[in-house]
Write an enzyme that holds these catalytic residues in place. Structure first.
Site, short mmCIF file in Angstrom:
data_model
loop_
_atom_site.label_atom_id
_atom_site.label_comp_id
_atom_site.label_asym_id
_atom_site.label_seq_id
_atom_site.Cartn_x
_atom_site.Cartn_y
_atom_site.Cartn_z
N GLU A 56 46.64 49.96 74.82
CA GLU A 56 46.67 50.70 76.07
C GLU A 56 47.51 49.99 77.13
O GLU A 56 48.28 50.62 77.85
CB GLU A 56 45.23 50.90 76.59
CG GLU A 56 44.34 51.68 75.65
CD GLU A 56 43.54 50.80 74.72
OE1 GLU A 56 42.36 51.10 74.48
OE2 GLU A 56 44.09 49.79 74.21
N ARG A 188 47.39 42.01 49.77
CA ARG A 188 47.01 40.68 50.22
C ARG A 188 47.37 40.50 51.69
O ARG A 188 46.60 39.94 52.48
CB ARG A 188 47.74 39.61 49.39
CG ARG A 188 47.19 39.38 48.00
CD ARG A 188 47.94 38.23 47.33
NE ARG A 188 47.45 37.94 45.99
CZ ARG A 188 47.89 36.95 45.22
NH1 ARG A 188 48.87 36.15 45.67
NH2 ARG A 188 47.39 36.75 44.02
N THR A 200 38.49 31.54 37.57
CA THR A 200 39.89 31.96 37.68
C THR A 200 40.78 30.79 38.07
O THR A 200 41.91 30.66 37.59
CB THR A 200 40.02 33.11 38.70
OG1 THR A 200 39.27 34.23 38.23
CG2 THR A 200 41.46 33.52 38.90
N ASP A 204 43.63 30.19 35.43
CA ASP A 204 44.96 30.68 35.80
C ASP A 204 45.68 29.85 36.85
O ASP A 204 46.88 30.02 37.04
CB ASP A 204 44.84 32.13 36.33
CG ASP A 204 44.28 33.08 35.28
OD1 ASP A 204 44.44 32.80 34.08
OD2 ASP A 204 43.67 34.09 35.68
N PRO A 303 36.10 38.89 34.97
CA PRO A 303 35.10 39.93 34.70
C PRO A 303 33.69 39.58 35.16
O PRO A 303 32.91 40.47 35.50
CB PRO A 303 35.16 40.09 33.18
CG PRO A 303 35.77 38.83 32.66
CD PRO A 303 36.72 38.38 33.72
N LEU A 305 32.59 37.65 37.96
CA LEU A 305 32.42 37.87 39.39
C LEU A 305 32.65 39.33 39.75
O LEU A 305 31.91 39.90 40.57
CB LEU A 305 33.36 36.96 40.18
CG LEU A 305 33.33 37.10 41.71
CD1 LEU A 305 31.92 36.95 42.25
CD2 LEU A 305 34.27 36.07 42.35
#
Length: 369
Positions: A56, A188, A200, A204, A303, A305
């Site tokens: 505004e 993201r 993970t 990974d 898979p 979580l």
């Protein structure tokens, strides 16, 4: 309440302006504003960054003296409290606008009708509800945090045609193509935080950063959160040596103090939360992230979580990337959830949209109500 075609067009413009703040306003909502005299636009603005001018005020600056008697179209109820910036209602009243049309009531307890009341008390005509659903879609995280005290949880998964995420040995790079991976970067970028599990991290070693098409790190990096009940995150983990804040959530007494000190020295923040054994309570995790003003939480996890969040009914939206590949019955499953007793009892989802991305397909779904 009847709105004109011009009213709708002006609010559509305000929504388009609000969307310019999709990756930058956190933890504030994304808001746009248009000022018009009759059917002529005289000023517009949007909230760009927390601590800077609200939509505004930016629109009023653009309109200058023409704002007197004008109509302000705002995508969210103007604020009436002193935060990082002064109240927007005060600015609208001082500019002597004649009418304010806003899309959506602000559920923030500090506003929540007070903004509209202040404007009406000053003699300004106030109307609301124009394109409210579209305004809500711009701010699912802010609305969820204000209404329910937790972030909006978006779960991202990628799978083959037969519902598998990786080969039996864990190899998964890359199950989806470049266009799908670029799309993940956009999700993201708009998120307040990215969340994964320590499994993970160990399997990974992701960076969990927002990167440009050229592979460079973006200026703003979401908070990266790892659920690590026993504090098994290794010192060599790539997320500890890439830009952005890292929060490790662990369980009381489930790790060695020396390793915790080493991780802290690498820049990680460690917090302890309630747990069942070494498995953190998901409700406590989401409560803590809301305290940290996380609006939209993007989960990129394995898979276990992913399944736990689905079982706990804590997934508000599912981003499912489907690659045209078959990995076979020994490959790893998409999620680990308890099998339903009947087909009718299976958890259902409503499809919001499906978009081709190169050779892949992205499905966006929300739990069926």
């Amino acid at each position: 309440m009847a709105f004109s075609e011009f009213d709708r067009a002006a609010m559509q413009r305000a929504l388009a302006l609000a969307a310019r703040g999709l990756t930058s306003t956190d933890p504030n909502p994304r808001v746009g504003c248009v000022l018009a005299r009759g059917e002529r636009l005289i000023g517009e603005g949007w909230h760009e960054h927390a601590g800077e001018a609200h939509a505004e005020v930016a629109a009023l600056r653009a309109a200058g003296g023409q704002a007197a008697g004008a109509t302000a179209y705002v995508t969210l109820e103007p604020c009436s409290h002193q935060g990082r910036t002064p109240p927007c209602t005060q600015a609208l009243i001082a500019a002597r606008v004649g009418r304010v049309v806003f899309a959506l009531d602000d559920p923030n307890p500090l506003v929540n009708g007070r903004g509209a009341a202040a404007l009406r008390a000053a003699g300004i005509t106030v109307e609301s509800g124009l394109l409210a659903a579209e305004a809500a879609e711009l701010n699912p995280g802010f609305l969820m945090r204000m209404r329910a005290g937790r972030p909006f949880v978006r779960l991202k998964l990628a799978m083959s045609l037969d519902g598998r995420t990786a080969l039996a040995d864990g190899a998964s790079r890359w199950i989806s193509g470049p266009a799908a991976r670029a799309d993940v970067q956009a999700w993201r970028a708009r998120s307040s935080a990215l969340l994964t599990g320590v499994g993970t991290i160990l399997a990974d070693d992701p960076q969990l950063t927002v990167r440009s098409a050229e592979g460079e790190a973006a200026a703003r990096q979401p908070l990266r959160v790892v659920l690590d009940g026993q504090l098994r995150t290794p010192m060599r983990a790539r997320l500890l040596s890439t830009p952005g804040e890292v929060l490790l959530l662990s369980a009381l007494g489930a790790f060695g103090e020396a390793h915790a000190a080493e991780l802290s020295a690498r820049g990680a923040r460690i917090e302890l939360l309630p747990a069942h054994g070494t498995r953190l309570e998901l409700g406590a995790v989401l409560d803590r992230l809301a305290e940290l003003e996380v609006n939209e939480l993007l989960v990129e996890a394995g898979p276990t979580l992913a399944g736990a969040l689905l079982e706990a009914q804590r997934v508000d939206e599912l981003l499912l990337y489907v690659a045209p590949k078959l990995l076979g019955p020994t490959a790893r499953p998409l999620v680990e959830v308890a099998p339903p007793a009947t087909i009718e009892a299976a958890r259902g989802f409503t499809l919001l949209d499906s978009i081709p991305l190169g050779a892949d397909l992205r499905l966006r779904l929300r739990p069926a109500v």
